[in-house]
Design an enzyme around this catalytic site. Sequence first.
Site, PDB file in Angstrom:
ATOM      1  N   HIS A 148      -8.297  -1.324   9.219  1.00 53.53           N
ATOM      2  CA  HIS A 148      -7.054   0.064   9.356  1.00 53.53           C
ATOM      3  C   HIS A 148      -7.024   0.642  10.624  1.00 53.53           C
ATOM      4  O   HIS A 148      -6.476   1.316  10.440  1.00 53.53           O
ATOM      5  CB  HIS A 148      -7.910   1.247   8.276  1.00 53.53           C
ATOM      6  CG  HIS A 148      -6.666   0.435   6.790  1.00 53.53           C
ATOM      7  ND1 HIS A 148      -7.331  -0.509   6.359  1.00 53.53           N
ATOM      8  CD2 HIS A 148      -5.854   1.030   6.183  1.00 53.53           C
ATOM      9  CE1 HIS A 148      -6.504  -1.058   4.770  1.00 53.53           C
ATOM     10  NE2 HIS A 148      -5.538   0.273   4.942  1.00 53.53           N
ATOM     11  N   GLU A 193       3.753  -9.713   3.832  1.00 54.83           N
ATOM     12  CA  GLU A 193       4.214  -9.807   5.358  1.00 54.83           C
ATOM     13  C   GLU A 193       4.320 -10.814   5.964  1.00 54.83           C
ATOM     14  O   GLU A 193       5.826 -10.681   6.999  1.00 54.83           O
ATOM     15  CB  GLU A 193       2.927  -9.483   5.685  1.00 54.83           C
ATOM     16  CG  GLU A 193       2.458  -8.010   5.713  1.00 54.83           C
ATOM     17  CD  GLU A 193       1.783  -7.339   4.331  1.00 54.83           C
ATOM     18  OE1 GLU A 193       2.010  -8.641   3.573  1.00 54.83           O
ATOM     19  OE2 GLU A 193       1.762  -6.725   4.167  1.00 54.83           O
TER      20      GLU A 193
HETATM   21  C1  LIG Z   1      -0.931  -6.526   3.244  1.00 52.31           C
HETATM   22  C2  LIG Z   1      -1.167  -5.549   2.964  1.00 52.31           C
HETATM   23  N1  LIG Z   1      -0.455  -5.432   3.598  1.00 52.31           N
HETATM   24  C3  LIG Z   1      -0.314  -3.483   3.165  1.00 52.31           C
HETATM   25  C4  LIG Z   1      -1.095  -2.853   3.044  1.00 52.31           C
HETATM   26  C5  LIG Z   1      -0.866  -1.518   2.060  1.00 52.31           C
HETATM   27  N2  LIG Z   1      -1.420  -1.384   0.760  1.00 52.31           N
HETATM   28  C6  LIG Z   1      -2.114  -0.784   0.566  1.00 52.31           C
HETATM   29  S1  LIG Z   1      -2.486  -0.665  -1.453  1.00 52.31           S
HETATM   30  C7  LIG Z   1      -0.529  -1.110  -0.900  1.00 52.31           C
HETATM   31  C8  LIG Z   1      -0.120  -0.886  -2.152  1.00 52.31           C
HETATM   32  C9  LIG Z   1      -0.883  -2.355  -3.473  1.00 52.31           C
HETATM   33  O1  LIG Z   1      -0.544  -2.132  -4.749  1.00 52.31           O
HETATM   34  P1  LIG Z   1      -1.312  -2.906  -6.248  1.00 52.31           P
HETATM   35  O2  LIG Z   1      -1.695  -3.583  -5.894  1.00 52.31           O
HETATM   36  O3  LIG Z   1      -0.046  -2.344  -7.475  1.00 52.31           O
HETATM   37  O4  LIG Z   1      -2.457  -1.848  -6.414  1.00 52.31           O
HETATM   38  P2  LIG Z   1      -2.821  -0.293  -6.114  1.00 52.31           P
HETATM   39  O5  LIG Z   1      -2.836   0.306  -4.843  1.00 52.31           O
HETATM   40  O6  LIG Z   1      -1.680   0.426  -7.526  1.00 52.31           O
HETATM   41  O7  LIG Z   1      -4.112  -0.111  -6.928  1.00 52.31           O
HETATM   42  C10 LIG Z   1      -0.307  -1.058  -0.488  1.00 52.31           C
HETATM   43  C11 LIG Z   1       1.167  -1.377   0.590  1.00 52.31           C
HETATM   44  C12 LIG Z   1      -2.229  -3.906   2.676  1.00 52.31           C
HETATM   45  N3  LIG Z   1      -3.854  -2.620   2.921  1.00 52.31           N
HETATM   46  N4  LIG Z   1      -2.179  -4.817   3.012  1.00 52.31           N
END
Ligand SMILES: Cc1ncc(C[n+]2csc(CCOP(=O)(O)OP(=O)(O)O)c2C)c(N)n1
Lengths: 316, 316, 354, 354
Positions: free
Chosen positions: C138, C69
């Site tokens: 959130h 971000e």
């Molecule tokens: C700082 C932030 N940016 C965006 C999000 C929205 N978001 C929630 S889960 C996610 C993906 C995360 O992927 P990963 O780290 O691979 O974990 P996974 O869900 O695959 O276990 C995103 C972009 C968030 N929660 N926090």
Amino acid sequence: MPDPEVIQDLYRSMLRIRGVEQRISDIYWDDKIKSPVHLSIGQEAVAAGVCQTLEPKDVVFGTYRGHHVYLAKGGDMNAMVAELYGKVTGCARGKGGSMHLIDLEHGVSGTSAVVGTTIANAVGAAYASKLKKMGIVIVVFFGDGAVDEGVYHESLNFAALKNLPIVFICENNGYAVHSPILSRRNSDNICEHARVYGVTAERIEGNDVIAINERVGKAVAAIRSGESGPHLLEIMTYRWMEHVGPGEDFNLGYRTPDERAPWTDSDQIDGLRGQIADDVVTRIDAEVLAEIDAAFEFAENSPFPEPEELYAHVYG
Amino acid sequence: MPDPEVIQDLYRSMLRIRGVEQRISDIYWDDKIKSPVHLSIGQEAVAAGVCQTLEPKDVVFGTYRGHHVYLAKGGDMNAMVAELYGKVTGCARGKGGSMHLIDLEHGVSGTSAVVGTTIANAVGAAYASKLKKMGIVIVVFFGDGAVDEGVYHESLNFAALKNLPIVFICENNGYAVHSPILSRRNSDNICEHARVYGVTAERIEGNDVIAINERVGKAVAAIRSGESGPHLLEIMTYRWMEHVGPGEDFNLGYRTPDERAPWTDSDQIDGLRGQIADDVVTRIDAEVLAEIDAAFEFAENSPFPEPEELYAHVYG
Amino acid sequence: MSTDNTDTNQRILTYPEAVREATLQEMERDDGVIVMGIGVDDPKAIYGTTAGLQERFGEDRVFDTPLSEDGMTGMAIGAAQMGLRPIHVHIRMDFVLLAMNQLINVAAKNLYTFGGAAPVPIVVRSYIGRSWGQGPQHSQALHSMFMHVPGLRVVAPSNPYDAKGALIASIRDNNPVMFVEHRLLSDSTSHVPEEPYALPFGKARVQQQGSDITIIGISYMAVEAYRAAQYLKEVGVSAEVIDPVSLSPLDLETILASVAKTGRLLVVDNGWLTCGASAEILASVAENVESPVSLKRMGFAPVTCPTTPGLEQGFYPNAQTIAVMANQMVQGKSADWVPDEIGATEATEFRGPF
Amino acid sequence: MSTDNTDTNQRILTYPEAVREATLQEMERDDGVIVMGIGVDDPKAIYGTTAGLQERFGEDRVFDTPLSEDGMTGMAIGAAQMGLRPIHVHIRMDFVLLAMNQLINVAAKNLYTFGGAAPVPIVVRSYIGRSWGQGPQHSQALHSMFMHVPGLRVVAPSNPYDAKGALIASIRDNNPVMFVEHRLLSDSTSHVPEEPYALPFGKARVQQQGSDITIIGISYMAVEAYRAAQYLKEVGVSAEVIDPVSLSPLDLETILASVAKTGRLLVVDNGWLTCGASAEILASVAENVESPVSLKRMGFAPVTCPTTPGLEQGFYPNAQTIAVMANQMVQGKSADWVPDEIGATEATEFRGPF
Ligand SMILES: Cc1ncc(C[n+]2csc(CCOP(=O)(O)OP(=O)(O)O)c2C)c(N)n1
Ligand SMILES: Cc1ncc(C[n+]2csc(CCOP(=O)(O)OP(=O)(O)O)c2C)c(N)n1
Ligand SMILES: [Mg+2]
Ligand SMILES: [Mg+2]
């Protein structure tokens, strides 16, 4: 081969996770769990394999996809399910929900809904452990998406600089929500990247619970003995269900059932089941089922927090 | 060996920087420059060597230690000195001061007082250049301290992912304020780190203006031709003066004159002077001195902004 | 939702459709407009707001970003300085906290810092989440933090008509604009003309005229304030309902004129009160009125947003609690009327997607 | 600066000395207290506030950090969760914008999120810069952003006595505390007792009693407000001067009692007005008073802080402009008295170090 007890422990650990999450998925339609759920079904081997190597006093941190970590580390199942139901008997008194699990008594130091945050928190816990000579190893679980965040860089750098007793577990399930990893970085080289910081790093393929258990066990032992500083294990795994919610998501079109097939074919729970005597399996299955039934009953029967709880815990 | 014209250009470029900053240092006591100054004396070779390889349309970004970058890229000297004096004729109408220089006409896109910020901004400029097929190469200058920041990681990652036309210039002067680099990271391996992202990286030793000019020139050419994506050059250099302010700082005890000696002994301005015919040197020296005299006179004689200017430029 | 338009043949869009249409039309008008952010090109397309844009404008103008971000905000700023007009989308406003450095230290300041030389035309779209266990991280509404900082604009439209017009204005504006959306408004509909139009910044919308009390509702609370005003008719209270739409600049003139008429002001923010938008409005009114007015504010409870539904409900004002407060301001504290309906139907009916 | 202490044998310290003494004494009392931040161990020792601490307590308890504000804040939070009490120092508050995610999404919320299980006892010390061309990115005062968020405490002491007591209270407190310092207070002195003492949170200091108008000064503006009150004596205006010291929680009781007496309130913040601490105080007073009071606020001009000295001066209120405003509030707008002195001597005399 690990000894049979470890096999049984790992089997039980994974089965508990799968069982609870399958139940969540099954009952989600009735709207009693009013909380976004990020299921770890398919990734149980990671949490189970890692946490089996830890002592009760060791401390783990995780993400919103954290049921498996919480349960594998020994977090109270009743309190977790009650938390999902928003009950006051939940591990966070209902205030946290599925994305914010904690059980300090069992070394679950918290999960977070903002990607990357607990990585830095875990580094701080490791600093405290080292400073106070607590002998505690810290483990932090995060996804392949978290690796994109600046805080990841800052955390690895500091952990290596101070030679902290921490294991970084990158659960690489190939996606951040619906974005494949190579749409977010130039190369598939998370370990190589970690090594440049001075973090010992290794990838474990195939979501293999035995391999995970062995290799993480070695890392934890090396750290505990003071022989080595921070480690990173990139554990290749796969999320069977949708990113958030109780179902599957092949309808979205960003991935196919074919892509998943090898992962379900090599289901680690099935794999271990075949290595345990039938009567033992039967006993464990029954015990786990009973535990899960009890947990959901506990949650169902627990009260919601009183309205005044809204104002409690803002300041301590 | 580069051709004599280039040698002269580099000599002139470094001399202008040294001359202006020496003058700043000399007159700072009279309190007309009411602005913190971060002098680049000793690091002139970096800006001069790099910017000589650029076309006028190319765009550079820098930091609070940015006089050298601004001048080397062709920024208006009068406007810079006036800016330090807080005059309305300054390149930022006095609102920016020494830490915030800009000259869009000459491709100086701005310097910032918050470490690391312009790295990401430069990546965005490179994205625009690529998207709009502008053929502009972006160069961003930053210190060895900026490498610690999360935004550095995020910027390198994105630049490599999108194969952007950008050169990252890390001016490694060994310190962030008074903190030596190895107190902030595990290893002296900035280039190795950059390479893991997919950024072509190379270290240039000895603050050698000719080497800088040649190697950066190659990188810029490769980028401009579309042959290659982002490059990082780690240029080893040394700050002769205190971190901020007009004087030296050996009294603080964090470094010694002995440490500096090899850098002053290999002064790049002296080095090039020996390679240029005496009469040419004399001419250039006189021209540069006249330019500097004129710039300070311009600044002295310029008016301060009117009080109403306080309210201008908040919104555009 | 009342809009200025009185066509009989109304073209009805949802909020996400209006946002998407504004984006698409501006991207067609100006090829410098780009859309970036985590998930903008994914199958869910940020609640549909970015659906089909990548197919239409290509991967260079509409792209997913790494989870970065801060860096991506800095990148958008640099791109803007070179002439692009990035729209950076965040699926929750909470995540914008990662980008405060670039937004406040750089985007808000560059134009001024450089004496007018370097405008930063970026739009930052972000969602306030609510309901179904969004919980602490959130659900935040941080618009007041951005209102605090000179150089930023902040808009928070509460209906599709305003959303389209405000987004078009934001994209065309030469300043960084925080464009605040609310998850619970995603199913809301209103008349939205097809041709592009820009709402002026700093112009509030009077949703309903009234004489007894002025109720200002911000973001989703504009909906609840309007509902409350309908309930209040039952007890004969005539409420003037104002949606500021634009929070920075703020249309103080319209607010002051209304308060001069009603003598009472209740500001209902979709956010915390302390140093919030409601504090600002109350303070501005208090500084500027001659005759005494009665002033109150409502908003998030002064606590972290809890996840469990029971507590979550107490965290937010709703049409019922707003109506009760307004009635007491008009009829006196002893008035014990409570409307039958609670309002906030979007919240109780919400079941995701998140 | 008036303090409660009336010892004849006064022990005088500067502000940095008081901060250092508080830190040192708490580090001796509790070996969980650690000091971290960019430059805390360097020769300049953050204006002397951390001088000698590393020699005394070792490199593990007092350490320089990489330039990683976000990560290091997260690290401090995690360390606090394991029982340490980190004091994280930033030489400018502007840099704290890099750490908003950890401070607001994590530190402020963890206790609540986890139902009381996980307190986060961290202290974040940061400096508001001013003068000698600090400019846009080294001058910001962001306390209102932190006041906005439940779960954080905010204190901004204006003299050495309060600084020592408030810092000790902050270190002992189980919540994240934003401890706001001002660069121009570094040369200020006051009586400071040697033995450790903790100032209670939420208790304002009445610096001077008065009857015509209440002037509240925040952070460095407490000094200027006090000066203005002295100038005002010249025209027979009796000002009550209040320094809130603690901004969250805020001592509204003391403020309301004062305003009930004077009927007039001028809040002078060392920060921007919109959604600022001054808006909050005005709004709270307006909501709570029955009889009409006259309310005004002053603070930073609604612009980015300019570097050039001439414009910089116009950016800030000073004792003179405060006195003029207060006098007009008391004597009416036509009162044209202007005190001879401008005040803000710390600003005009400032020459670094930065
Ligand atoms: C700082 C932030 N940016 C965006 C999000 C929205 N978001 C929630 S889960 C996610 C993906 C995360 O992927 P990963 O780290 O691979 O974990 P996974 O869900 O695959 O276990 C995103 C972009 C968030 N929660 N926090
Ligand atoms: C984000 C941020 N943190 C801290 C500071 C304070 N600070 C100013 S310069 C500096 C050191 C930077 O070192 P380096 O990047 O090596 O640049 P150099 O000064 O050596 O040219 C620091 C820590 C800052 N300006 N911005
Ligand atoms: Mg993933
Ligand atoms: Mg350096």
